[in-house]
Each structure stands twice: as C-alpha cells, then as structure tokens.
Design a protein around this motif. Structure first.
Motif, PDB file in Angstrom:
ATOM      1  N   PHE A 149     -17.739  34.566   0.877  1.00 36.93           N
ATOM      2  CA  PHE A 149     -16.944  35.010  -0.271  1.00 36.93           C
ATOM      3  C   PHE A 149     -15.676  35.641   0.282  1.00 36.93           C
ATOM      4  O   PHE A 149     -15.731  36.417   1.243  1.00 36.93           O
ATOM      5  N   LEU A 150     -14.538  35.304  -0.317  1.00 37.11           N
ATOM      6  CA  LEU A 150     -13.253  35.773   0.206  1.00 37.11           C
ATOM      7  C   LEU A 150     -12.483  36.545  -0.854  1.00 37.11           C
ATOM      8  O   LEU A 150     -12.381  36.103  -1.998  1.00 37.11           O
ATOM      9  N   ILE A 151     -11.976  37.694  -0.452  1.00 38.38           N
ATOM     10  CA  ILE A 151     -11.128  38.508  -1.332  1.00 38.38           C
ATOM     11  C   ILE A 151      -9.736  38.547  -0.716  1.00 38.38           C
ATOM     12  O   ILE A 151      -9.510  39.177   0.313  1.00 38.38           O
ATOM     13  N   ALA A 152      -8.800  37.808  -1.335  1.00 40.71           N
ATOM     14  CA  ALA A 152      -7.423  37.754  -0.844  1.00 40.71           C
ATOM     15  C   ALA A 152      -6.609  38.865  -1.499  1.00 40.71           C
ATOM     16  O   ALA A 152      -6.704  39.082  -2.702  1.00 40.71           O
ATOM     17  N   GLU A 153      -5.815  39.564  -0.704  1.00 40.54           N
ATOM     18  CA  GLU A 153      -5.035  40.685  -1.234  1.00 40.54           C
ATOM     19  C   GLU A 153      -3.611  40.296  -1.603  1.00 40.54           C
ATOM     20  O   GLU A 153      -2.808  41.146  -1.964  1.00 40.54           O
ATOM     21  N   THR A 154      -3.298  38.997  -1.521  1.00 37.10           N
ATOM     22  CA  THR A 154      -1.973  38.527  -1.895  1.00 37.10           C
ATOM     23  C   THR A 154      -1.796  38.582  -3.409  1.00 37.10           C
ATOM     24  O   THR A 154      -2.755  38.775  -4.153  1.00 37.10           O
ATOM     25  N   GLY A 155      -0.558  38.356  -3.849  1.00 31.99           N
ATOM     26  CA  GLY A 155      -0.279  38.298  -5.278  1.00 31.99           C
ATOM     27  C   GLY A 155       0.079  36.877  -5.679  1.00 31.99           C
ATOM     28  O   GLY A 155      -0.336  35.915  -5.031  1.00 31.99           O
ATOM     29  N   ASN A 156       0.887  36.750  -6.730  1.00 29.01           N
ATOM     30  CA  ASN A 156       1.330  35.418  -7.161  1.00 29.01           C
ATOM     31  C   ASN A 156       2.832  35.373  -7.392  1.00 29.01           C
ATOM     32  O   ASN A 156       3.336  34.462  -8.033  1.00 29.01           O
ATOM     33  N   ASP A 157       3.535  36.367  -6.861  1.00 26.93           N
ATOM     34  CA  ASP A 157       4.969  36.454  -7.156  1.00 26.93           C
ATOM     35  C   ASP A 157       5.774  36.901  -5.940  1.00 26.93           C
ATOM     36  O   ASP A 157       6.753  37.618  -6.054  1.00 26.93           O
ATOM     37  N   HIS A 158       5.324  36.495  -4.738  1.00 24.36           N
ATOM     38  CA  HIS A 158       6.033  36.907  -3.535  1.00 24.36           C
ATOM     39  C   HIS A 158       5.996  35.795  -2.497  1.00 24.36           C
ATOM     40  O   HIS A 158       5.234  34.836  -2.617  1.00 24.36           O
ATOM     41  N   ALA A 159       6.841  35.961  -1.469  1.00 25.03           N
ATOM     42  CA  ALA A 159       6.883  34.990  -0.379  1.00 25.03           C
ATOM     43  C   ALA A 159       5.548  34.973   0.357  1.00 25.03           C
ATOM     44  O   ALA A 159       4.799  35.955   0.342  1.00 25.03           O
ATOM     45  N   ALA A 160       5.256  33.849   0.980  1.00 29.33           N
ATOM     46  CA  ALA A 160       4.107  33.687   1.871  1.00 29.33           C
ATOM     47  C   ALA A 160       2.765  33.628   1.160  1.00 29.33           C
ATOM     48  O   ALA A 160       1.727  33.779   1.784  1.00 29.33           O
ATOM     49  N   GLY A 161       2.767  33.390  -0.148  1.00 28.21           N
ATOM     50  CA  GLY A 161       1.504  33.223  -0.855  1.00 28.21           C
ATOM     51  C   GLY A 161       0.740  31.988  -0.392  1.00 28.21           C
ATOM     52  O   GLY A 161      -0.462  31.863  -0.627  1.00 28.21           O
ATOM     53  N   CYS A 162       1.451  31.075   0.288  1.00 27.30           N
ATOM     54  CA  CYS A 162       0.836  29.862   0.833  1.00 27.30           C
ATOM     55  C   CYS A 162      -0.281  30.191   1.827  1.00 27.30           C
ATOM     56  O   CYS A 162      -1.127  29.343   2.134  1.00 27.30           O
ATOM     57  N   PHE A 163      -0.281  31.409   2.332  1.00 32.41           N
ATOM     58  CA  PHE A 163      -1.319  31.931   3.226  1.00 32.41           C
ATOM     59  C   PHE A 163      -2.719  31.630   2.679  1.00 32.41           C
ATOM     60  O   PHE A 163      -3.627  31.244   3.418  1.00 32.41           O
ATOM     61  N   VAL A 164      -2.884  31.778   1.363  1.00 28.31           N
ATOM     62  CA  VAL A 164      -4.206  31.625   0.756  1.00 28.31           C
ATOM     63  C   VAL A 164      -4.694  30.174   0.832  1.00 28.31           C
ATOM     64  O   VAL A 164      -5.893  29.933   0.974  1.00 28.31           O
ATOM     65  N   ASP A 165      -3.785  29.203   0.766  1.00 28.76           N
ATOM     66  CA  ASP A 165      -4.212  27.809   0.894  1.00 28.76           C
ATOM     67  C   ASP A 165      -4.808  27.551   2.277  1.00 28.76           C
ATOM     68  O   ASP A 165      -5.751  26.772   2.425  1.00 28.76           O
TER      69      ASP A 165
END
Length: 201
Positions: free
Chosen positions: A47-63
């Motif tokens: 199970f993964l909890i990503a701390e990124t958002g949806n409105d900033h640079a580098a969100g591609c990290f989650v992919d």
C-alpha cells in the motif's frame, strides 16, 4: 533486489513522455521495495501513500511509483495525501512494516532549476522538449547513487487492516444506474447513489 532500470521502458510507455520525475519515482520506489525486501504488488500486498499534490511540478513522480510498486488506483492500494511533498510511504501489508522516502531537499531544489523545468515554465509541453535536454537528465537519474538524492527512513511498524471488497450491487431508485451497495444512501426511504443524494439536498 528490484532494479529500476528493468522498469524504465514500461514506465515511459505508461507515463507517455520523457521527464526526470517519473524515473525518480522508479528509483525511489525500488529503494523502498528493497528496504522492505518485497516484490511488486500483484494484488494488495503493498500500500502506498504519496505525499504529492495535483497542482505542482514533478507530479509525474507518482507514475514511476505506481509502475514499479504495482500500487494502483484500480487496485485501491495507493492514495494521495496532497501535502505537496516529494515523499511517500510504502507499506508491506502482510508484515505491517513500512518505510518513508523523500527526495533530499537540496537535490529537489536543483532539479527544479534544470533546463527541462525551465522549458516547462515557458509552457513547452514535455514531449516537445528536445532529447539533448531530457536524455542526459534521465540518464543521470537512472545512474546516480541513491545516497545522492534519497532520504530513506528506518523500517517502522505500520498496523494495517485490510478491507474486504464489495461484490453486491443494487439499482439507484432515482437514476436507475447500478451501484455497489455500500455506496447507496437512504434518503426519504429510497436507496440512492451519491450524485443523486447530492442533487436532492
């Protein structure tokens, strides 16, 4: 040992364009899996909890994280906390152990000064950025030492209660669409779906 390079082509095809952030997710995800000594999730072993958002640079990290860990929204074994941080926690649900990984702050700052990001700031789409700019960055991400860019926590306990999937459905008495029964609401004696319940307020 999980090798991020073995997932690079899959990650690029899934993500859709070359950029530094998706491969960073691959590398960080591999580091977390190796720390926990786990393999890619076939069902809900991770199970993964990503701390990124949806409105900033580098969100591609989650992919990158999804590609390598097998934690996906379809399997409901990933969620976002929307903290706006380049960090995540990976949980081994079988052994109830977890590790948290973040990009080192100085590395993250330097990454946002890269020629790729400067082009993105000008509105250039990632797929239109020349390969002589992106390819060296991608190679650098895939070949650098984890110590250069990752902060990896010690393994810690993470109590995890697995939820059973629901296989039962009923018809919404307002719109007539079939809905998984645990999402129906009882409004004025009728079982209705969430959108219909919101319209009836």
């Amino acid at each position: 040992m999980i090798n991020a390079k073995e997932f690079l082509q899959l990650g690029l095809e899934f993500h859709g364009h070359k950029c530094p952030a998706m491969p960073l997710g691959l590398r960080a995800g591999a580091a977390a899996m190796n720390q926990l000594n786990v393999i890619r999730s076939k069902d809900k072993e991770l199970f993964l909890i990503a701390e990124t958002g949806n409105d900033h640079a580098a969100g591609c990290f989650v992919d990158g994280l999804m590609t390598i860990t097998g934690c996906t929204y379809g399997k409901s074994n990933i969620k976002k906390s929307y903290y706006g941080k380049m960090a995540f926690t990976l949980v081994d649900t079988e052994n109830e152990k977890a590790v948290r990984i973040q990009l080192k702050p100085d590395f993250f700052e330097k990454m946002l000064q890269s020629p790729f990001v400067q082009q993105r700031k000008q509105g250039i789409l990632p797929q239109n950025i020349p390969s002589n700019i992106i390819d060296p960055l991608l190679s650098g991400v895939m070949n650098r030492s984890e110590d250069d860019f990752l902060l990896i926590s010690p393994i810690f306990n993470y109590p995890f209660k697995k939820k059973k999937g629901n296989f039962d459905t009923e018809i919404c008495e307002m719109c007539g669409e079939r809905v998984f029964s645990h999402k129906l609401q009882n409004i004025n004696g009728k079982k209705i779906c969430i959108p219909c319940a919101e319209k009836s307020k």
